[in-house]
Scaffold this motif. Structure first.
Motif, PDB file in Angstrom:
ATOM      1  N   LEU A 236       0.812  -1.214   0.000  1.00 22.95           N
ATOM      2  CA  LEU A 236       0.000   0.000   0.000  1.00 22.95           C
ATOM      3  C   LEU A 236       0.849   1.269   0.000  1.00 22.95           C
ATOM      4  O   LEU A 236       0.376   2.335  -0.413  1.00 22.95           O
ATOM      5  N   LEU A 237       2.086   1.166   0.438  1.00 26.37           N
ATOM      6  CA  LEU A 237       2.972   2.332   0.427  1.00 26.37           C
ATOM      7  C   LEU A 237       3.205   2.858  -0.985  1.00 26.37           C
ATOM      8  O   LEU A 237       3.474   4.047  -1.168  1.00 26.37           O
ATOM      9  N   GLY A 239       1.145   3.485  -3.179  1.00 25.29           N
ATOM     10  CA  GLY A 239       0.188   4.547  -3.486  1.00 25.29           C
ATOM     11  C   GLY A 239       0.311   5.759  -2.589  1.00 25.29           C
ATOM     12  O   GLY A 239      -0.244   6.819  -2.892  1.00 25.29           O
ATOM     13  N   ASN A 240       1.037   5.623  -1.476  1.00 23.43           N
ATOM     14  CA  ASN A 240       1.191   6.736  -0.529  1.00 23.43           C
ATOM     15  C   ASN A 240       2.439   7.568  -0.770  1.00 23.43           C
ATOM     16  O   ASN A 240       2.523   8.715  -0.319  1.00 23.43           O
ATOM     17  N   LEU A 241       3.417   7.002  -1.440  1.00 22.61           N
ATOM     18  CA  LEU A 241       4.710   7.648  -1.604  1.00 22.61           C
ATOM     19  C   LEU A 241       4.897   8.176  -3.017  1.00 22.61           C
ATOM     20  O   LEU A 241       4.221   7.743  -3.957  1.00 22.61           O
ATOM     21  N   TRP A 246       9.145   5.532  -3.285  1.00 19.56           N
ATOM     22  CA  TRP A 246       8.817   4.117  -3.442  1.00 19.56           C
ATOM     23  C   TRP A 246       9.979   3.338  -4.030  1.00 19.56           C
ATOM     24  O   TRP A 246      10.248   2.199  -3.622  1.00 19.56           O
ATOM     25  N   GLU A 354      -3.895  -0.972   5.983  1.00 19.34           N
ATOM     26  CA  GLU A 354      -4.082   0.476   5.831  1.00 19.34           C
ATOM     27  C   GLU A 354      -3.466   1.233   7.007  1.00 19.34           C
ATOM     28  O   GLU A 354      -2.760   2.236   6.819  1.00 19.34           O
ATOM     29  N   ALA A 357       0.356   0.969   6.899  1.00 22.33           N
ATOM     30  CA  ALA A 357       0.896   1.760   5.785  1.00 22.33           C
ATOM     31  C   ALA A 357       0.836   3.253   6.082  1.00 22.33           C
ATOM     32  O   ALA A 357       1.779   4.000   5.787  1.00 22.33           O
ATOM     33  N   ASN A 358      -0.253   3.710   6.680  1.00 21.81           N
ATOM     34  CA  ASN A 358      -0.384   5.135   6.998  1.00 21.81           C
ATOM     35  C   ASN A 358       0.654   5.573   8.032  1.00 21.81           C
ATOM     36  O   ASN A 358       1.231   6.667   7.926  1.00 21.81           O
ATOM     37  N   THR A 361       4.028   5.693   6.349  1.00 21.16           N
ATOM     38  CA  THR A 361       4.111   6.857   5.465  1.00 21.16           C
ATOM     39  C   THR A 361       4.542   8.102   6.238  1.00 21.16           C
ATOM     40  O   THR A 361       5.377   8.885   5.779  1.00 21.16           O
ATOM     41  N   LYS A 365       7.999  10.123   5.324  1.00 18.02           N
ATOM     42  CA  LYS A 365       7.910  11.492   4.816  1.00 18.02           C
ATOM     43  C   LYS A 365       8.446  12.535   5.799  1.00 18.02           C
ATOM     44  O   LYS A 365       8.719  13.673   5.413  1.00 18.02           O
TER      45      LYS A 365
END
Length: 407
Positions: A236-237, A239-241, A246, A354, A357-358, A361, A365
């Motif tokens: 899922l990372l 889509g977050n990074l 990534w 989820e 992964a959040n 993230t 970041k």
């Protein structure tokens, strides 16, 4: 005093690390310690049991571990009862034993009461054994009934009972309802000197770029450790990074792997298939039974730790990561709720990809956030879970138990 540690299999795991640390702690206090075990493989054990620092004697390894791939618990219990008879008939006659420290399997405790000089018995309950097995069908429940009954009664025969967390203490009371025992909590600890390794990891171990952002998971290759959660959260990372973030991300699953253990073999293969299906073949490294030195180097090299088991009894790996100033993302249940401070030394999450992964993230970041959490985690381990505090408390427990003989 002479202290004998009895443990079923001196391999690599949290329970094994605990008893080895307990032996080192008492040895540091001037006591004479030794181990009696059913199995000890020099290629699959902690260094202290291999290099002669701790004396190890193996008995009963010839007894089968299963019968036609079944009855593992019965065989494990029988092997430890054999070891208990060995102590009574031979070892206690060779040397005076003041205290016997047992863990995992309690069935030998009543037998040990017949040893010469009547040693005190201290039992460390990592978790009730009857809760570590799947309930299964009617025949499985019939098979487990006498074993569960014996576990409760023989645990109650110990002179003292310890547990690894307040969570386990609560489960102990709920499970062993007939025992009027309030076990004392002795948190596992770290021999921190063995974690002060600064040399970089050898590229022969893992062929990962030096600039990679590594997420690390350390757990045995067992299904109850929920390792697929780490893989799904890592996916899922993507889509977050950002693409650059990534591209640098890499997940390492490192853990105990015993070639004699069918589940280890099967689950390793299952995780490999999940990696393929998620398109992560080149983004994930699966390491089997890394040495202590490699494990420390991986912890030093990673950005954060994923700890995926639910209702883990204690969990020593989060402490190891926190001592090395790495934030920990763990499931919000069991022992980790007593070691990790949410949003201060890491994140306590729901057991969902989820949530993991959040949390990851945020750390990727915001590098300063990860560094702040890491610093707070290291201070927490030094203040609450130091090996010195562990040593003092265990030594006092042992002394009080021995002195109870004269009261």
């Amino acid at each position: 005093m002479r202290v004998l540690f009895m443990h079923p299999d001196l391999g690599i795991g949290g329970a094994e690390r605990l008893v080895v640390d307990a032996a080192l702690a008492l040895q540091n206090k001037g006591h004479t310690v030794s181990f009696l075990t059913n199995h000890h493989d020099p290629s699959h054990c902690f260094e202290e049991t291999r290099n002669g620092k701790l004396k190890v004697r193996v008995v009963g390894d010839w007894i089968p571990r299963s019968i036609f791939g079944k009855f593992y618990a019965f065989c494990a219990y029988f092997r430890m009862m054999y070891a208990a008879f060995y102590v009574v008939l031979f070892q206690s006659k060779e040397e005076k034993i003041d205290l016997i420290f047992c863990d995992l399997i309690s069935l030998g405790i009543p037998i040990l009461k017949f040893a010469e000089h009547t040693p005190k018995i201290l039992f460390y309950c990592h978790f009730p054994d009857q809760l570590l097995t799947k309930q299964g069908g009617f025949l499985k429940r019939i098979y487990r009934m006498p074993l569960n009954y014996l576990e409760e009664k023989t645990t109650g025969a110990a002179d003292g009972v310890l547990v690894n967390s307040k969570f386990t203490s609560r489960i102990f009371s709920e499970t062993f309802k007939t025992l009027n025992i309030t076990p004392e909590v002795l948190y596992p600890s770290l021999v921190t000197s063995s974690f002060d390794i600064t040399s970089p990891i050898d590229h022969s171990v893992t062929d990962i770029d030096d600039n990679a952002t590594i997420i690390l998971s350390i757990n045995r290759y067992e299904r109850k450790k929920n390792l697929p959660l780490a893989l799904k959260a890592f996916k899922l990372l993507e889509g977050n990074l950002t693409k650059h973030e990534w591209d640098r991300a890499h997940l390492i699953l490192a853990g105990g792997y015993d070639s004699r253990n069918l589940e280890n073999i099967e689950h390793y293969d299952e995780l490999s298939v999940i990696c393929e299906n998620l398109g992560l073949k080149d983004k994930v490294t699966l390491l089997r039974s890394p040495s202590d030195e490699i494990k420390v180097k991986l912890l030093n090299r990673c950005r954060m730790l994923f700890y995926t088991p639910t209702n883990e009894h204690f969990g020593i790996v989060p402490l190891e990561a926190m001592y090395l100033a790495r934030p920990v993302i763990a499931v919000n249940s069991g022992g980790p709720t007593e070691t990790i401070v949410h949003e201060q030394t890491g994140f306590l999450c729901e057991s969902t990809p989820e949530d993991f992964a959040n949390a990851a993230t945020l750390i990727i970041k915001d590098q300063k956030l990860g560094e702040k959490m890491g610093d707070m985690g290291r201070k927490r381990v030094q203040q609450r879970f130091s090996f010195e505090a562990f040593t003092e408390k265990l030594n006092q427990i042992v002394i009080n138990l021995i002195n109870r003989r004269s009261t």
